[in-house]
Design a protein around this motif. Sequence first.
Motif, PDB file in Angstrom:
ATOM      1  N   PRO A  34       0.807  -1.234   0.000  1.00 21.33           N
ATOM      2  CA  PRO A  34       0.000   0.000   0.000  1.00 21.33           C
ATOM      3  C   PRO A  34       0.835   1.277   0.000  1.00 21.33           C
ATOM      4  N   SER A  35       1.957   1.266   0.717  1.00 25.15           N
ATOM      5  CA  SER A  35       2.807   2.460   0.749  1.00 25.15           C
ATOM      6  C   SER A  35       3.442   2.721  -0.612  1.00 25.15           C
ATOM      7  N   SER A  88      -6.148   1.348   1.907  1.00 28.73           N
ATOM      8  CA  SER A  88      -5.934   2.488   2.791  1.00 28.73           C
ATOM      9  C   SER A  88      -6.684   3.712   2.276  1.00 28.73           C
ATOM     10  N   VAL A  89      -7.043   4.576   3.199  1.00 31.24           N
ATOM     11  CA  VAL A  89      -7.770   5.801   2.842  1.00 31.24           C
ATOM     12  C   VAL A  89      -6.956   6.636   1.861  1.00 31.24           C
ATOM     13  N   ALA A  90      -5.660   6.759   2.124  1.00 33.55           N
ATOM     14  CA  ALA A  90      -4.799   7.586   1.268  1.00 33.55           C
ATOM     15  C   ALA A  90      -4.750   7.052  -0.159  1.00 33.55           C
ATOM     16  N   VAL A  91      -4.677   5.725  -0.308  1.00 28.34           N
ATOM     17  CA  VAL A  91      -4.629   5.129  -1.645  1.00 28.34           C
ATOM     18  C   VAL A  91      -5.929   5.418  -2.403  1.00 28.34           C
ATOM     19  N   THR A  92      -7.066   5.263  -1.728  1.00 30.46           N
ATOM     20  CA  THR A  92      -8.352   5.522  -2.394  1.00 30.46           C
ATOM     21  C   THR A  92      -8.478   6.994  -2.774  1.00 30.46           C
ATOM     22  N   GLU A  93      -8.118   7.877  -1.861  1.00 33.89           N
ATOM     23  CA  GLU A  93      -8.208   9.317  -2.144  1.00 33.89           C
ATOM     24  C   GLU A  93      -7.345   9.688  -3.345  1.00 33.89           C
ATOM     25  N   LYS A  94      -6.122   9.175  -3.375  1.00 28.60           N
ATOM     26  CA  LYS A  94      -5.217   9.540  -4.470  1.00 28.60           C
ATOM     27  C   LYS A  94      -5.615   8.876  -5.776  1.00 28.60           C
ATOM     28  N   SER A  95      -6.185   7.672  -5.702  1.00 27.95           N
ATOM     29  CA  SER A  95      -6.694   7.026  -6.916  1.00 27.95           C
ATOM     30  C   SER A  95      -7.789   7.877  -7.552  1.00 27.95           C
ATOM     31  N   LEU A  96      -8.699   8.369  -6.736  1.00 24.43           N
ATOM     32  CA  LEU A  96      -9.797   9.195  -7.244  1.00 24.43           C
ATOM     33  C   LEU A  96      -9.304  10.558  -7.712  1.00 24.43           C
ATOM     34  N   LYS A  97      -8.312  11.103  -7.019  1.00 23.63           N
ATOM     35  CA  LYS A  97      -7.759  12.394  -7.437  1.00 23.63           C
ATOM     36  C   LYS A  97      -7.106  12.285  -8.817  1.00 23.63           C
ATOM     37  N   LEU A  98      -6.332  11.207  -9.013  1.00 28.17           N
ATOM     38  CA  LEU A  98      -5.704  11.007 -10.322  1.00 28.17           C
ATOM     39  C   LEU A  98      -6.765  10.775 -11.388  1.00 28.17           C
ATOM     40  N   LEU A 138     -19.185   8.382  -0.112  1.00 30.58           N
ATOM     41  CA  LEU A 138     -19.558   8.355   1.308  1.00 30.58           C
ATOM     42  C   LEU A 138     -18.996   7.152   2.070  1.00 30.58           C
ATOM     43  N   LYS A 139     -18.093   6.369   1.457  1.00 29.85           N
ATOM     44  CA  LYS A 139     -17.598   5.166   2.101  1.00 29.85           C
ATOM     45  C   LYS A 139     -16.192   5.322   2.684  1.00 29.85           C
ATOM     46  N   VAL A 140     -15.435   6.320   2.250  1.00 31.49           N
ATOM     47  CA  VAL A 140     -14.018   6.390   2.611  1.00 31.49           C
ATOM     48  C   VAL A 140     -13.709   7.629   3.443  1.00 31.49           C
ATOM     49  N   SER A 141     -13.890   8.783   2.854  1.00 28.82           N
ATOM     50  CA  SER A 141     -13.601  10.053   3.533  1.00 28.82           C
ATOM     51  C   SER A 141     -14.276  11.172   2.760  1.00 28.82           C
ATOM     52  N   THR A 142     -14.301  12.343   3.364  1.00 30.61           N
ATOM     53  CA  THR A 142     -14.880  13.508   2.673  1.00 30.61           C
ATOM     54  C   THR A 142     -14.090  13.820   1.417  1.00 30.61           C
ATOM     55  N   THR A 143     -12.770  13.733   1.507  1.00 33.38           N
ATOM     56  CA  THR A 143     -11.925  14.021   0.344  1.00 33.38           C
ATOM     57  C   THR A 143     -12.216  13.061  -0.796  1.00 33.38           C
ATOM     58  N   ALA A 144     -12.318  11.769  -0.491  1.00 33.19           N
ATOM     59  CA  ALA A 144     -12.613  10.774  -1.525  1.00 33.19           C
ATOM     60  C   ALA A 144     -13.977  11.034  -2.152  1.00 33.19           C
ATOM     61  N   LEU A 148     -12.383  -1.251  -7.254  1.00 32.85           N
ATOM     62  CA  LEU A 148     -13.302  -2.387  -7.209  1.00 32.85           C
ATOM     63  C   LEU A 148     -12.849  -3.506  -6.281  1.00 32.85           C
ATOM     64  N   THR A 149     -11.625  -3.416  -5.750  1.00 36.75           N
ATOM     65  CA  THR A 149     -11.122  -4.503  -4.913  1.00 36.75           C
ATOM     66  C   THR A 149     -11.970  -4.662  -3.653  1.00 36.75           C
TER      67      THR A 149
END
Length: 424
Positions: A255-256, A298-308, A339-345, A292-293
């Motif tokens: 994840p890192s 991690s929250v950071a991975v999901t947030e950055k995936s959506l940002k990209l 609504l499943k991960v964080s406000t940023t996501a 889809l996994t």
Amino acid sequence: MGRGETETYITVPSFFKCPISLDVMRSPVSLCTGVTYDRPSIQRWLDGGNNTCPATMQILRTKDLVPNLTLQRLIKAWSDSVGRYAAASPPPPDQTIEEVNESLKRLSLEKDDTIRLEILSRIVRFVKDSDANKAILSARKDLVPMLVDVIAGGTRTTTTKIKLVILAIKILDGITKGGSEEDRKRLSNLMLANGGDCLTAILLAIQRGNVESKIESVRVLEVISSLDTQSKLLIAKRDEILTEVIKSISTASDPSLIEACLSFLIMIAKSKRVRSKLISAKTITKIKDILLTEEITSVAVTEKSLKLLETLSSKRDGRSEICGGDGGRCVEGIVRKLLKVSTTATEHAVTILWCLCYLFRGDKRVVETVERGNGVTKLLVVIQSNCSPMVRQMAKNLIKVLKVKPSASDLVAYETKTTHIMPF
């Protein structure tokens, strides 16, 4: 220390050693990140006011220390088998600033790679010892050019040369975290000024290093690419680098490492020309798999995936890939994260859907996928959430497009005059 003692010290399993002290752990405890440390070492780190994991630099959700009893039993069994003196072998003595200065002086003059490896290893230990040590080395104007020279000379694929490159990158990664814009600009100019030798060496470190080395290499690439558009384009021209980084965005990766790769790609994607290259390289497919996994991401991975993904959705071919690839499964993944991960996501997810369904209304399949995923209900909740006013407005606009059958009073409540919100 005798010969037998030296050999015993060298053969200590790496996962028995504390990442901070590099000594065999006596009381192993784990942080919420999953990394294990010796209790006294990590306690000193936390007591010093730090709120991150020293190994991954992730912000800690909790500072609870959980005893790693399994590892403690393994260490005890190993210690009993080789003799207690092995587990109690003394760590390398702390280095003084004077000794480090002398080591750096030797590094600039030394030609023997074996000796240079020893010198860089000492400097790595000095950097890891404390933030104060990092600050001391960051202030030295001659250190970065020396390290860049080491990296530029590592294009030959000998084992020793690659080890030198990996150690130099490790030091650079340690001293550039939180550095000034001037420091980053200086490093970028030096790394890109030698005809691409440094980029070739960093590629070798990514290909042949362990997970930690890959993470450090990608973080250094992010610093280099932060200078300007030209630096991003120069790095993006190296197809092998992009291939290796995109390959690391896999649900099977650490994840890192995924997080570091996503951060780097977000940085270079600020250039519109680079976005097209990332889309052609099937980056969106990799992001879809992460979204889809079923495994916990991690929250950071999901947030950055959506940002990209949000950044790539600004391009027509990016939107086409998101909408049409694999039967709209990418859109399904986006809706899942609302609504499943964080406000940023959630804000990134709403922005992507707004681009696909409202701003560029080109594919009805997207609307259908959002509806099937209970997207309307989720968007109604977003409107009442603590998301930014702009994102809440986007959610209202989306509800107008979707096939929803609210009452007349509901439509009045969600009426808006704002239709020209541009997120890019």
